[in-house]
Design a protein around this motif. Structure first.
Motif, mmCIF file in Angstrom:
data_model
loop_
_atom_site.group_PDB
_atom_site.id
_atom_site.type_symbol
_atom_site.label_atom_id
_atom_site.label_comp_id
_atom_site.label_asym_id
_atom_site.label_seq_id
_atom_site.Cartn_x
_atom_site.Cartn_y
_atom_site.Cartn_z
ATOM 1 N N ILE A 150 0.867 -1.186 0.000
ATOM 2 C CA ILE A 150 0.000 0.000 0.000
ATOM 3 C C ILE A 150 0.894 1.223 0.000
ATOM 4 O O ILE A 150 1.674 1.437 0.931
ATOM 5 C CB ILE A 150 -0.933 0.027 1.228
ATOM 6 N N PHE A 151 0.823 2.012 -1.046
ATOM 7 C CA PHE A 151 1.624 3.223 -1.145
ATOM 8 C C PHE A 151 1.270 4.156 0.014
ATOM 9 O O PHE A 151 0.117 4.257 0.410
ATOM 10 C CB PHE A 151 1.332 3.895 -2.494
ATOM 11 N N GLY A 152 2.269 4.833 0.558
ATOM 12 C CA GLY A 152 2.052 5.666 1.733
ATOM 13 C C GLY A 152 1.046 6.773 1.534
ATOM 14 O O GLY A 152 0.369 7.185 2.472
ATOM 15 N N ALA A 153 0.944 7.285 0.305
ATOM 16 C CA ALA A 153 -0.082 8.283 -0.033
ATOM 17 C C ALA A 153 -1.100 7.584 -0.933
ATOM 18 O O ALA A 153 -1.136 7.787 -2.142
ATOM 19 C CB ALA A 153 0.548 9.479 -0.744
ATOM 20 N N ALA A 154 -1.925 6.742 -0.322
ATOM 21 C CA ALA A 154 -2.797 5.861 -1.102
ATOM 22 C C ALA A 154 -4.014 6.565 -1.695
ATOM 23 O O ALA A 154 -4.702 5.997 -2.534
ATOM 24 C CB ALA A 154 -3.262 4.695 -0.239
ATOM 25 N N GLY A 155 -4.290 7.783 -1.269
ATOM 26 C CA GLY A 155 -5.475 8.495 -1.752
ATOM 27 C C GLY A 155 -5.278 9.121 -3.117
ATOM 28 O O GLY A 155 -4.492 8.641 -3.943
ATOM 29 N N ASP A 156 -5.968 10.229 -3.375
ATOM 30 C CA ASP A 156 -5.936 10.849 -4.696
ATOM 31 C C ASP A 156 -4.531 11.275 -5.111
ATOM 32 O O ASP A 156 -4.150 11.152 -6.281
ATOM 33 C CB ASP A 156 -6.864 12.071 -4.729
ATOM 34 N N SER A 157 -3.744 11.788 -4.157
ATOM 35 C CA SER A 157 -2.393 12.242 -4.514
ATOM 36 C C SER A 157 -1.525 11.075 -4.959
ATOM 37 O O SER A 157 -0.711 11.193 -5.880
ATOM 38 C CB SER A 157 -1.743 12.961 -3.327
ATOM 39 N N GLY A 158 -1.707 9.917 -4.310
ATOM 40 C CA GLY A 158 -0.962 8.728 -4.720
ATOM 41 C C GLY A 158 -1.403 8.216 -6.078
ATOM 42 O O GLY A 158 -0.589 7.716 -6.862
ATOM 43 N N ALA A 159 -2.704 8.337 -6.368
ATOM 44 C CA ALA A 159 -3.199 7.937 -7.688
ATOM 45 C C ALA A 159 -2.546 8.774 -8.785
ATOM 46 O O ALA A 159 -2.238 8.278 -9.873
ATOM 47 C CB ALA A 159 -4.722 8.071 -7.744
ATOM 48 N N ALA A 160 -2.303 10.057 -8.487
ATOM 49 C CA ALA A 160 -1.633 10.932 -9.451
ATOM 50 C C ALA A 160 -0.196 10.478 -9.701
ATOM 51 O O ALA A 160 0.281 10.466 -10.836
ATOM 52 C CB ALA A 160 -1.653 12.377 -8.952
ATOM 53 N N VAL A 161 0.488 10.069 -8.624
ATOM 54 C CA VAL A 161 1.856 9.558 -8.768
ATOM 55 C C VAL A 161 1.851 8.282 -9.610
ATOM 56 O O VAL A 161 2.673 8.104 -10.515
ATOM 57 C CB VAL A 161 2.482 9.288 -7.389
ATOM 58 N N GLY A 162 0.902 7.395 -9.315
ATOM 59 C CA GLY A 162 0.815 6.149 -10.083
ATOM 60 C C GLY A 162 0.543 6.397 -11.550
ATOM 61 O O GLY A 162 1.129 5.746 -12.429
ATOM 62 N N ALA A 163 -0.350 7.344 -11.851
ATOM 63 C CA ALA A 163 -0.648 7.687 -13.243
ATOM 64 C C ALA A 163 0.597 8.215 -13.948
ATOM 65 O O ALA A 163 0.882 7.863 -15.093
ATOM 66 C CB ALA A 163 -1.776 8.717 -13.291
ATOM 67 N N SER A 164 1.353 9.056 -13.238
ATOM 68 C CA SER A 164 2.574 9.618 -13.817
ATOM 69 C C SER A 164 3.596 8.528 -14.109
ATOM 70 O O SER A 164 4.222 8.511 -15.179
ATOM 71 C CB SER A 164 3.185 10.648 -12.865
ATOM 72 N N LEU A 165 3.764 7.614 -13.167
ATOM 73 C CA LEU A 165 4.728 6.521 -13.373
ATOM 74 C C LEU A 165 4.293 5.609 -14.509
ATOM 75 O O LEU A 165 5.117 5.129 -15.294
ATOM 76 C CB LEU A 165 4.887 5.726 -12.071
ATOM 77 N N PHE A 166 2.999 5.367 -14.600
ATOM 78 C CA PHE A 166 2.490 4.527 -15.691
ATOM 79 C C PHE A 166 2.793 5.156 -17.049
ATOM 80 O O PHE A 166 3.271 4.501 -17.972
ATOM 81 C CB PHE A 166 0.979 4.303 -15.529
#
Length: 401
Positions: A150-166
């Motif tokens: 579980i990413f430490g910032a699992a909410g909306d901000s973490g989703a943004a990081v995941g989208a960027s990495l993808f």
């Protein structure tokens, strides 16, 4: 939207007089003091299927049509909503326990169905509900999953990081990607810490300390700074700790933290007074990774849990050692610490040498209603507003006024 488990939880957050999208962790902490005797009423506002899929009964909610999460029908079912300034009653505690229980039941239904169609023991979770550390700690016993990330910032901000990495790894052509990173190798790697924010040099920090006309001692050698801080912690002092890069996400992970020893129980009371928080709210513990199995009922030896996203039960024989961080339900939210955590790791290691306890109480460096401190000025302002004993900022130990 609008059929969201997070919105359901947030509705109860608002109903109990807390702030939506900010105070859900208060509801989670309050749940330990109640009994889930209103679960049957919660299930009147949500229909859940065997596979964990669900629909809210929107006749009870107001978040689509108005600026209120709930409506009059909701109040008819659950009683009068609590105002922020009102005293918390047993009914409020029972409501918190009930929505926490229902959330967990739905959560585990979804996960068990997911396992049934994938047969993998690896699980990655995201979304605001994935920050429910109390539920997360039970995944190991309530589902067949063995490895959980579980990413430490699992909410909306973490989703943004995941989208960027993808996009970076899977969408941008490799030539353009390498050009953008000036030829650096395109290697995927495990995110081992969240120290992504700004940092300040000792020169910058000292200039700020002089501007505030504070009394301080400068330590040239890191070892001496660590030894002094660990000694103060062992004496029961409460310390503002400001080091390195500011952490990203909703948890203080040892760079912008307020620290104290994890016992006796009175340390919890002192810390809540300093932070101007409600006394029912618990604190987390930072523990050496290679000692975690000695203090908590964890699913594996040397469990890696660096982002404070799991609660685990404290072992009965060491409850006195962790009296200030054990919650009313016998659990504690934990952060495992190893060499990746740099100076914070060295501090806990030294504290362990002095006390025999490889764990300290860690809470975010901020006061009620504030974000976590980011700059030396903000750290000093909060230090001066409270009864913290010392501020350890960069290579300096600052004395109380």
């Amino acid at each position: 939207f609008p059929h969201s488990l997070g919105l359901l939880y947030s509705t109860f957050t608002a109903f109990l007089g807390f702030k939506v999208n900010e105070d859900e962790y208060k509801l989670m902490g309050l749940a330990a003091y109640g009994k889930p005797n209103l679960v049957h009423k919660v299930y009147k506002v949500i229909k859940v299927h065997k596979d964990g899929s669900f629909k809210l009964d929107l006749s009870y909610f107001g978040f689509r049509e108005s600026f209120s999460m709930f409506n009059k029908n909701f109040e008819k079912l659950f009683g009068k909503a609590r105002k922020p300034e009102e005293k918390i009653t047993q009914r409020h505690k029972d409501l918190a326990a009930s929505i926490q229980t229902v959330t967990e039941e739905i959560y585990f239904k979804m996960l068990n169905y997911l396992y049934s169609i994938t047969k993998t023991e690896n699980l990655c979770l995201s979304g605001g509900v994935a920050l429910n550390a109390l539920a997360n700690g039970k995944i190991y016993e309530k589902t067949p999953f063995k490895k959980i990330y579980i990413f430490g910032a699992a909410g909306d901000s973490g989703a943004a990081v995941g989208a960027s990495l993808f996009v970076y790894h899977d969408v941008i052509p490799s030539g353009a990607r390498n050009l953008a990173t000036e030829g650096s190798a395109n290697i995927r790697h495990k995110i081992k810490n969240l120290y992504f924010g700004s940092q300040y040099s000792n020169n910058q920090i000292e200039q700020t300390l002089k501007r505030y006309n504070l009394k301080y001692k400068k330590f040239i050698k890191e070892e001496e700074l660590i030894n002094k801080t660990a000694e103060l912690l062992s004496q029961g002092k409460i310390i503002g700790w400001f080091q390195g890069h500011c952490e990203y996400g909703p948890r203080a992970l040892g760079n912008r933290s307020i620290l104290c020893k994890p016992n006796p129980r009175s340390m919890k009371t002192k810390m809540n007074i300093i932070k101007l928080r409600e006394q029912f709210r618990p604190f987390a513990g930072s523990i050496l990774e290679d000692k975690v199995q000695d203090y908590f009922d964890v699913p594996e030896k040397n469990l890696w849990s660096p982002f404070m996203t799991f609660c685990f039960r404290v072992k009965k024989n060491i409850k006195n050692d962790l009296a200030a961080i054990i919650h009313a339900d016998g659990t504690c939210r934990i952060q495992t610490v190893n060499k990746v955590n740099g100076r914070y790791y060295l501090l806990i290691k030294k504290f362990y040498e002095l006390t025999g306890i490889p764990c300290i109480l860690n809470t975010s460096f901020n006061l009620k209603g504030e974000p976590i401190v980011e700059s030396p000025e903000q750290a000093i302002e909060d230090f001066l507003k409270t009864k913290m004993d010392y501020l350890v900022i960069g290579g300096f130990v600052v004395f109380g006024q």
